[in-house]
Design a protein around this motif. Structure first.
Motif, PDB file in Angstrom:
ATOM      1  N   THR A   1      -5.890   1.278   2.505  1.00 44.50           N
ATOM      2  CA  THR A   1      -6.015  -0.038   3.301  1.00 44.50           C
ATOM      3  C   THR A   1      -7.291  -0.534   3.253  1.00 44.50           C
TER       4      THR A   1
ATOM      5  N   ARG B   1      -9.138  -3.243  -1.688  1.00 40.69           N
ATOM      6  CA  ARG B   1      -8.176  -4.137  -1.845  1.00 40.69           C
ATOM      7  C   ARG B   1      -8.878  -5.309  -2.797  1.00 40.69           C
ATOM      8  N   ASN B   2     -10.181  -5.418  -2.387  1.00 38.58           N
ATOM      9  CA  ASN B   2     -11.009  -6.274  -3.546  1.00 38.58           C
ATOM     10  C   ASN B   2     -11.285  -5.745  -4.752  1.00 38.58           C
TER      11      ASN B   2
ATOM     12  N   ASP C   1      -8.207  -6.463  -6.700  1.00 37.65           N
ATOM     13  CA  ASP C   1      -8.033  -8.098  -7.045  1.00 37.65           C
ATOM     14  C   ASP C   1      -9.001  -8.171  -8.400  1.00 37.65           C
TER      15      ASP C   1
ATOM     16  N   LYS D   1       4.048  -0.355  -0.843  1.00 37.30           N
ATOM     17  CA  LYS D   1       4.233  -1.789  -1.411  1.00 37.30           C
ATOM     18  C   LYS D   1       3.420  -2.342  -0.150  1.00 37.30           C
ATOM     19  N   LEU D   2       2.005  -2.439  -0.331  1.00 34.77           N
ATOM     20  CA  LEU D   2       1.055  -3.020   0.670  1.00 34.77           C
ATOM     21  C   LEU D   2       1.226  -4.709   0.457  1.00 34.77           C
ATOM     22  N   ASP D   3       1.435  -5.128  -0.745  1.00 36.04           N
ATOM     23  CA  ASP D   3       1.350  -6.599  -0.949  1.00 36.04           C
ATOM     24  C   ASP D   3       2.828  -6.709  -1.634  1.00 36.04           C
ATOM     25  N   PRO D   4       3.617  -7.327  -0.769  1.00 33.69           N
ATOM     26  CA  PRO D   4       5.007  -7.952  -1.619  1.00 33.69           C
ATOM     27  C   PRO D   4       5.155  -8.524  -2.688  1.00 33.69           C
ATOM     28  N   ASP D   5       4.054  -9.086  -2.940  1.00 28.72           N
ATOM     29  CA  ASP D   5       4.126 -10.048  -4.272  1.00 28.72           C
ATOM     30  C   ASP D   5       3.423  -9.092  -5.621  1.00 28.72           C
ATOM     31  N   ALA D   6       3.052  -8.036  -5.368  1.00 29.35           N
ATOM     32  CA  ALA D   6       2.121  -7.235  -6.120  1.00 29.35           C
ATOM     33  C   ALA D   6       3.152  -6.752  -7.293  1.00 29.35           C
TER      34      ALA D   6
ATOM     35  N   GLU E   1       1.333   1.336  -6.659  1.00 26.71           N
ATOM     36  CA  GLU E   1       0.379   1.850  -5.770  1.00 26.71           C
ATOM     37  C   GLU E   1       1.093   3.141  -5.030  1.00 26.71           C
TER      38      GLU E   1
END
Length: 257
Positions: free
Chosen positions: A16, A21-22, A25, A61-66, A70
């Motif tokens: 996290t 996270r960067n 991206d 699933k930390l990003d629902p749109d990913a 992970e």
């Protein structure tokens, strides 16, 4: 059609952490991403592996749109790389990137770094690897100026490859984007931590210790990572994990029994 490179991402600050996270991206601009990272901070863990406890590695699933996958791992950064290669991935990744670490991994810090140990573990397993670190320990560090260099160096490694047994240690100064002068390929500075332990006593009368210390750079060379960072450059140090002191072998053989 050219197949996208498969990129394994890990770190030592935990899945996290803003740094990873960067990094995710950036890597999504380059290839197909799989993240396997510790479920809690593992800074200073070095190349430790878990041998006396069970390991867990669970999808998250930390990003629902990913659309990328992970996983969190209960072990060390080196454990993450081992599990990824042996249990999670369907093929060997084209590159492993570790970070972006919150804080420096230049000079002697590379020895203690979980970030770099993850990259080294990937190198041991024959995967080109890079450890990225930003010289800002803050949880709210600004990673935007680093992203351009992270992407550029990753693309160069994917294009050119790395020799077997070598990984890259990349450190990025804490500066605005327009103040970073570029990159410098360097050697590791000869520096060390001069350490002390702050001894205290808890309310039950038991002694305990806090590790303290001061970083001392004895190396005045202008070809080191510490010099480059102090001058506003991103430092790139090729690191090998063969620790043999080759220059001492002949002399050692000449010792009398």
């Amino acid at each position: 059609m050219n197949k996208k490179p498969l990129i394994l991402i890990t770190n030592d600050d935990g899945i996290t952490a803003p740094g990873i996270r960067n990094l995710i991206d950036v890597m999504l601009n380059i290839g197909d991403v799989v993240v396997v990272a510790p479920d809690s901070p593992q800074s200073g863990m070095g190349h430790a592996i878990t041998i006396n406890d069970t390991l867990y590695c669970d999808p998250v699933k930390l990003d629902p749109d990913a659309t990328h996958k992970e996983y969190t791992c209960s072990g060390t950064p080196a454990d993450c790389v081992k599990l990824a290669n042996q249990q999670i991935l369907t093929r060997k990744p084209d590159i492993c990137v570790s970070g972006i670490n919150h804080g420096s991994n230049s000079s002697i810090n590379v020895i203690y770094s979980g970030t770099m140990s993850a990259a080294v573990e990937a190198g041991v397993e024959g995967i080109p690897a890079i450890g990225f670190s930003l010289l800002d320990y803050s949880h709210d560090a600004d990673f935007e100026p680093a992203k351009k260099y992270v992407e550029r160096i990753t693309r160069q490694v994917l294009k050119n490859g790395l020799p077997k047994g070598i990984v890259l240690n990349v450190n990025i100064p804490k500066l605005p984007a327009d103040k970073i002068k570029g990159t410098k390929v360097c050697r590791q500075a000869k520096a060390q931590w001069v350490e002390d332990f702050d001894k205290r006593t808890n309310p039950m009368g038991r002694d305990y210790y806090w590790l303290t210390g001061e970083f001392v750079n004895q190396d005045k060379g202008e070809d080191t990572d510490e010099w480059a960072l102090s001058q506003g450059y991103v430092s790139i140090v090729p690191v090998q994990f063969d620790l043999t002191a080759h220059h001492f072998i002949q002399e050692l053989n000449e010792w009398e029994g």
